[in-house]
Design a protein around this motif. Structure first.
Motif, PDB file in Angstrom:
ATOM      1  N   MET A 243       0.829  -1.207   0.000  1.00 12.58           N
ATOM      2  CA  MET A 243       0.000   0.000   0.000  1.00 12.58           C
ATOM      3  C   MET A 243       0.865   1.259   0.000  1.00 12.58           C
ATOM      4  O   MET A 243       0.563   2.242  -0.696  1.00 12.58           O
ATOM      5  CB  MET A 243      -0.929  -0.006   1.213  1.00 12.58           C
ATOM      6  N   SER A 244       1.948   1.232   0.765  1.00 13.57           N
ATOM      7  CA  SER A 244       2.855   2.393   0.792  1.00 13.57           C
ATOM      8  C   SER A 244       3.486   2.612  -0.579  1.00 13.57           C
ATOM      9  O   SER A 244       3.666   3.756  -1.023  1.00 13.57           O
ATOM     10  CB  SER A 244       3.942   2.191   1.851  1.00 13.57           C
ATOM     11  N   LYS A 245       3.807   1.508  -1.237  1.00 11.53           N
ATOM     12  CA  LYS A 245       4.467   1.605  -2.546  1.00 11.53           C
ATOM     13  C   LYS A 245       3.491   2.031  -3.638  1.00 11.53           C
ATOM     14  O   LYS A 245       3.814   2.885  -4.489  1.00 11.53           O
ATOM     15  CB  LYS A 245       5.087   0.244  -2.893  1.00 11.53           C
ATOM     16  N   ASP A 246       2.285   1.455  -3.634  1.00 11.29           N
ATOM     17  CA  ASP A 246       1.336   1.699  -4.724  1.00 11.29           C
ATOM     18  C   ASP A 246       0.425   2.900  -4.450  1.00 11.29           C
ATOM     19  O   ASP A 246       0.327   3.815  -5.274  1.00 11.29           O
ATOM     20  CB  ASP A 246       0.468   0.454  -4.960  1.00 11.29           C
ATOM     21  N   ILE A 247      -0.248   2.861  -3.307  1.00 10.34           N
ATOM     22  CA  ILE A 247      -1.235   3.912  -3.006  1.00 10.34           C
ATOM     23  C   ILE A 247      -0.550   5.173  -2.488  1.00 10.34           C
ATOM     24  O   ILE A 247      -0.935   6.289  -2.841  1.00 10.34           O
ATOM     25  CB  ILE A 247      -2.268   3.392  -1.971  1.00 10.34           C
ATOM     26  N   THR A 254       1.432  12.280  -5.280  1.00  3.08           N
ATOM     27  CA  THR A 254       2.755  12.822  -5.625  1.00  3.08           C
ATOM     28  C   THR A 254       2.658  14.156  -6.347  1.00  3.08           C
ATOM     29  O   THR A 254       3.585  14.967  -6.291  1.00  3.08           O
ATOM     30  CB  THR A 254       3.537  11.820  -6.482  1.00  3.08           C
ATOM     31  N   SER A 255       1.540  14.401  -7.029  1.00  2.00           N
ATOM     32  CA  SER A 255       1.388  15.678  -7.732  1.00  2.00           C
ATOM     33  C   SER A 255       1.331  16.840  -6.748  1.00  2.00           C
ATOM     34  O   SER A 255       1.628  17.979  -7.108  1.00  2.00           O
ATOM     35  CB  SER A 255       0.124  15.665  -8.588  1.00  2.00           C
ATOM     36  N   ASP A 256       0.956  16.530  -5.507  1.00  2.00           N
ATOM     37  CA  ASP A 256       0.919  17.566  -4.475  1.00  2.00           C
ATOM     38  C   ASP A 256       2.206  17.563  -3.645  1.00  2.00           C
ATOM     39  O   ASP A 256       2.278  18.204  -2.596  1.00  2.00           O
ATOM     40  CB  ASP A 256      -0.305  17.339  -3.562  1.00  2.00           C
ATOM     41  N   GLY A 257       3.188  16.790  -4.093  1.00  2.00           N
ATOM     42  CA  GLY A 257       4.476  16.758  -3.401  1.00  2.00           C
ATOM     43  C   GLY A 257       4.481  15.932  -2.126  1.00  2.00           C
ATOM     44  O   GLY A 257       5.372  16.085  -1.293  1.00  2.00           O
ATOM     45  N   LYS A 258       3.508  15.024  -1.996  1.00  2.00           N
ATOM     46  CA  LYS A 258       3.392  14.245  -0.766  1.00  2.00           C
ATOM     47  C   LYS A 258       3.770  12.784  -0.993  1.00  2.00           C
ATOM     48  O   LYS A 258       3.827  12.304  -2.122  1.00  2.00           O
ATOM     49  CB  LYS A 258       1.964  14.324  -0.219  1.00  2.00           C
ATOM     50  N   LYS A 259       3.974  12.110   0.122  1.00  6.80           N
ATOM     51  CA  LYS A 259       4.196  10.664   0.119  1.00  6.80           C
ATOM     52  C   LYS A 259       3.563  10.113   1.391  1.00  6.80           C
ATOM     53  O   LYS A 259       3.635  10.739   2.451  1.00  6.80           O
ATOM     54  CB  LYS A 259       5.692  10.345   0.089  1.00  6.80           C
ATOM     55  N   ILE A 260       2.925   8.941   1.272  1.00  6.67           N
ATOM     56  CA  ILE A 260       2.221   8.368   2.425  1.00  6.67           C
ATOM     57  C   ILE A 260       2.772   6.977   2.715  1.00  6.67           C
ATOM     58  O   ILE A 260       2.913   6.153   1.804  1.00  6.67           O
ATOM     59  CB  ILE A 260       0.703   8.270   2.170  1.00  6.67           C
ATOM     60  N   ASP A 261       3.079   6.735   3.985  1.00  9.11           N
ATOM     61  CA  ASP A 261       3.464   5.395   4.443  1.00  9.11           C
ATOM     62  C   ASP A 261       2.313   4.840   5.279  1.00  9.11           C
ATOM     63  O   ASP A 261       1.835   5.499   6.211  1.00  9.11           O
ATOM     64  CB  ASP A 261       4.738   5.460   5.288  1.00  9.11           C
ATOM     65  N   PHE A 262       1.900   3.619   4.940  1.00  9.54           N
ATOM     66  CA  PHE A 262       0.754   3.007   5.617  1.00  9.54           C
ATOM     67  C   PHE A 262       1.208   1.903   6.574  1.00  9.54           C
ATOM     68  O   PHE A 262       2.232   1.255   6.361  1.00  9.54           O
ATOM     69  CB  PHE A 262      -0.213   2.409   4.586  1.00  9.54           C
ATOM     70  N   SER A 263       0.402   1.705   7.599  1.00 12.99           N
ATOM     71  CA  SER A 263       0.553   0.552   8.487  1.00 12.99           C
ATOM     72  C   SER A 263      -0.847   0.063   8.845  1.00 12.99           C
ATOM     73  O   SER A 263      -1.816   0.829   8.763  1.00 12.99           O
ATOM     74  CB  SER A 263       1.335   0.916   9.754  1.00 12.99           C
TER      75      SER A 263
END
Length: 796
Positions: A243-247, A254-263
């Motif tokens: 999920m962290s890699k795909d979503i 990413t267009s907003d300059g963000k990245k999300i790590d899920f758990s």
């Protein structure tokens, strides 16, 4: 042989009634107290275990980073996460959202045609898959079709009765309205039982989310609790990485300059709070103290029967038989104590249920491993505490025993003293703990909140229709101000004492960085009414609403988050918020104050001008607030005014200082329980010490008589007899104080604002314990020293 042992035990218990009573009572009270605490703490292990798929349900948590800045882990995420996870991964069987809504006015019509309305704050929005994931049954209607239509609403049993009484609620219409005037109607499709208190999901109403927000809003607001139902072979860790890699790196994010790590957090993965850990530790301490008492008193009692043991050995009893007899006797006493403890548990459990809002497990039919763990600990402890007295007594020389000469061995007395030291070390740790817990709660109450909450009545915001809304609200505030007992009136969307709610990203217009601020819409009276101090700039102008709308006021934490150190430097700068891309000029900076409990850090806040919505804060003159009759008259006047302006809405209010302190309810309840059971552990320890001193004073009665004949005073004898106890107490203090320090330091780490641990935290409880132990042992010594020495020696 067992019958013989049983007769011997019963005969001995009858012969030494006082001694045996102290022994059994102390052990029974200790076992009962430990069992009560185990059942109280163990209740938290039952959370959500009634769901059929509890081991396969996972809450999605996320950490969001942007521009090199890493956000904290949060339990909410974006709406689009659930859909992407269900579409992309075959291991996700289903996904659902559970979203608490803002407070709403809920309106219905009674069977008699009368309008009914209440403000409700436990209304949640869920997906159609909600009941397929979570196990709730239907009282009325069908659980399968409960959320089939967009206007569907599910009620709990208590709410259905609240609005419709004994009438059938299925098919009835409820209207909801929020504070900004938006209104919708819902049809009741199902009634379910109230969620049990051990459910993480707590609600009174469930609304169907339908299709959810528009597609373009799927990634705009991370405020949705998202649950995934995984298939039986799925790995949560592997899925969270995917999920962290795909979503977390999808194109929109990413267009907003963000990245999300899920758990993923498993629903059934429950952990104990620091308070629960402390109570569990207290229960273990009580049980250890009880068994130490039992060992010491059993040895003392057995040594008084040394001649009996000597006779048994002389007439042929083997050491194994002597050990068996004493083990049997000690185990039987433990059994008697356990039966008495079960009776005490049955008597005390209703009191603890009432105190804890029914959060105590039953003795039987317990779904947790508490009973098994307790049984294993009890059996091991009973055997261990029985073995040592038996080994000591079986090792006595029969000839010396018959002569009355007891040789206890090189280490027997040392071991018994070590037990007493261990017992009082535990007592000292617990006593210091109670003192520091009390000091922390007193710190909460005496700490400067940087805000004035006294004499304020907070009235829940009117949920009014848009047309004429502003005029009605301003009319209520204006007429309330005209009441003689009212000092000031203000409105705000988040009243002090309520959790931070409205999250918006702000940043200086000269910078690309954005920071999460908590937005509170206020009128021009809010900051002065609550006594919030300005560090720079000025407040909104009462007579210039148009100009006010272009400005914004920040707290010190928000200014620091923007990278500014000097508060004056913030004045005149402009900030942009990402919710509506509005730009504001910073016109003022206020000091940080505690919006919520001191358990949490102060968050960056922005105060935006809006005089047309929010809860209404009414400050009453101090002399009228202090007078019960005046206060009731003022509330009645406000209620009458409310009924005239808002005839279709209930008047709901609370006293702000009381509600703010209600945030510490869990801590005050914990202090009570901790203090009660720590006090009980001290009583058990003193009970054992009393029994031990009774045995020693009887044993040394001849010595006391001889000393008195040779001129020793009662005070000299008292000092002589209590000296050993004092030494043991001092050793206990030296051992217990560092242990208490590290335990309580770890407990205090769970609070953002905390008291300091100082010398007083140790001196007061230690001095108290020393005095109590001296008084406990002194009673028997004084009694022995006041006896007639001639009579004592003649008896000997």
């Amino acid at each position: 042989m067992l019958i013989h042992y049983l007769k011997t035990v019963l005969r001995n218990l009858y012969r030494t009634k006082l001694y045996s009573s102290i022994n059994i009572l102390g052990l029974a009270v200790g076992i009962a107290a430990t069992l009560l605490l185990a059942k109280y703490v163990g209740f938290n292990l039952t959370f959500d275990n009634f769901h059929q798929h509890k081991d396969r349900i996972f809450l999605v948590q996320q950490k969001e980073s942007k521009g090199g800045l890493q956000g904290s882990e949060q339990s909410n995420t974006y709406w689009g996460v659930a859909k992407m996870a269900a579409d992309l991964y075959p291991e996700v069987s289903m996904a659902t959202h559970f979203t608490p809504n803002v407070e709403m006015l809920v309106m219905a019509t009674s069977k008699e045609g009368e309008p009914i309305s209440f403000n409700e704050n436990r209304i949640c929005t869920v997906d159609t898959s909600f009941f397929s994931i979570f196990s709730f049954s239907a009282v009325a209607g069908s659980i399968e079709t409960a959320l089939a239509t967009p206007d569907a609403m599910v009620l709990t049993s208590s709410v259905a009765k609240k609005y419709f009484g004994d009438s059938d609620p299925i098919g009835q219409i409820l209207t909801t309205r929020v504070s900004w005037g938006a209104q919708s109607t819902h049809k009741v499709t199902c009634v379910i039982p109230d969620p049990p208190i051990n459910s993480t999901l707590q609600f009174d109403f469930l609304i169907c989310a339908g299709a959810g927000p528009p597609t373009e809003a799927y990634w705009s607001d991370p405020s949705y609790a998202t649950y995934l139902l995984l298939n039986e072979t799925a790995s949560a860790d592997a899925l969270s990485r995917k999920m962290s890699k795909d979503i977390g790196t999808n194109q929109v994010v990413t267009s907003d300059g963000k990245k999300i790590d899920f758990s993923l957090k498993q629903l059934s993965d429950t952990s104990l709070s620091p308070n629960d850990n402390m109570l569990a530790m207290t229960g273990i301490f009580i049980l250890i103290i009880s068994w130490i008492n039992f060992i010491n008193l059993s040895i003392g009692s057995a040594q008084a029967r040394s001649k009996e043991t000597g006779v048994r050995k002389v007439i042929g009893a083997t050491r194994k038989q002597v050990i068996t007899q004493f083990v049997f006797e000690c185990v039987l006493i433990n059994g008697f104590a356990l039966l008495f403890a079960v009776l005490l548990f049955a008597l005390a459990r209703p009191l603890l249920l009432d105190f804890s809002n029914n959060k105590v497990l039953p003795l039987f039919n317990d779904p947790t491993p508490v009973n098994g763990i307790f049984a294993a600990v009890f059996i091991a402890g009973a055997l261990a505490s029985s073995a040592y007295p038996a080994l000591v007594m079986s090792s006595l020389n029969p000839i010396n025993s018959l002569k009355g000469k007891l040789t206890q061995g090189r280490y027997s007395m040392t071991f018994r003293k070590a037990l007493v030291i261990a017992q009082f070390t535990i007592s000292i740790v617990a006593a210091i703990g109670v003192f520091i817990v009390s000091d922390q709660l007193d710190f909460f109450l005496r700490h400067d909140l940087k805000i004035k909450l006294n004499h304020i009545v907070a009235i829940k915001a009117p949920k009014d229709l848009s047309e004429g809304k502003m005029e009605r609200l301003n009319s209520f505030k204006s007429e309330a101000m005209d009441l003689a007992m009212v000092e000031d009136v203000a409105s705000c969307t988040t009243t002090p004492g309520e959790d931070y709610r409205h999250e918006v990203n702000f940043g200086l217009t000269t910078s690309q960085d954005r920071h999460l601020f908590y937005l509170n819409d206020v009128d021009a009276n809010f900051l002065p009414l609550y006594g919030i101090q300005f560090l720079a700039g000025e407040n909104y102008k009462v007579d210039k609403p148009g100009k006010n709308r272009g400005g914004i006021i920040l707290n010190k934490a928000a200014v620091n988050a923007l990278g500014l150190v000097n508060m004056e430097d913030a004045i005149g700068q402009t900030v942009t918020e990402t919710e509506n891309n509005n730009t504001y000029e910073i016109i003022g900076v206020v000091d940080d104050y505690h919006q919520i409990s001191l358990k949490y850090q102060i968050k960056p806040q922005a105060f935006r001008f809006n005089r047309n919505r929010g809860d209404i804060s009414v400050k009453i003159h101090a002399q009228n607030y202090a007078s019960f009759d005046d206060l009731q008259d003022c509330i009645a006047s406000l209620k009458k005014l409310w009924a005239r302006i808002y005839p279709d809405q209930s008047f709901e209010y609370h006293f702000l200082d009381s509600r703010f302190n209600d945030q510490y309810h869990a801590e005050f309840s914990f202090r009570k329980l901790f203090a009660w059971f720590t006090g009980l552990s001290l009583v058990i320890a003193c009970l054992g010490l009393f029994g031990l001193s009774l045995f020693i004073s009887l044993k040394r009665k001849k010595e006391v008589g001889v000393r008195k004949v040779f001129g020793a005073s009662s005070l000299t004898i008292l000092v002589l007899f209590t000296r050993d106890y004092l030494k043991q107490m001092l050793i206990s203090i030296v051992l217990g104080a560092p242990i208490a320090y590290f335990i309580m330091k770890a407990w205090l780490e769970s609070f953002s604002f905390k008291t300091s641990i100082n010398a007083v935290s140790f001196l007061v409880p230690c001095l108290f314990l020393v005095i109590v132990s001296i008084l406990t042992t002194a009673y028997q010594t004084v009694r022995a020293s006041l006896a007639n020495p001639t009579k004592t020696l003649k008896e000997e």
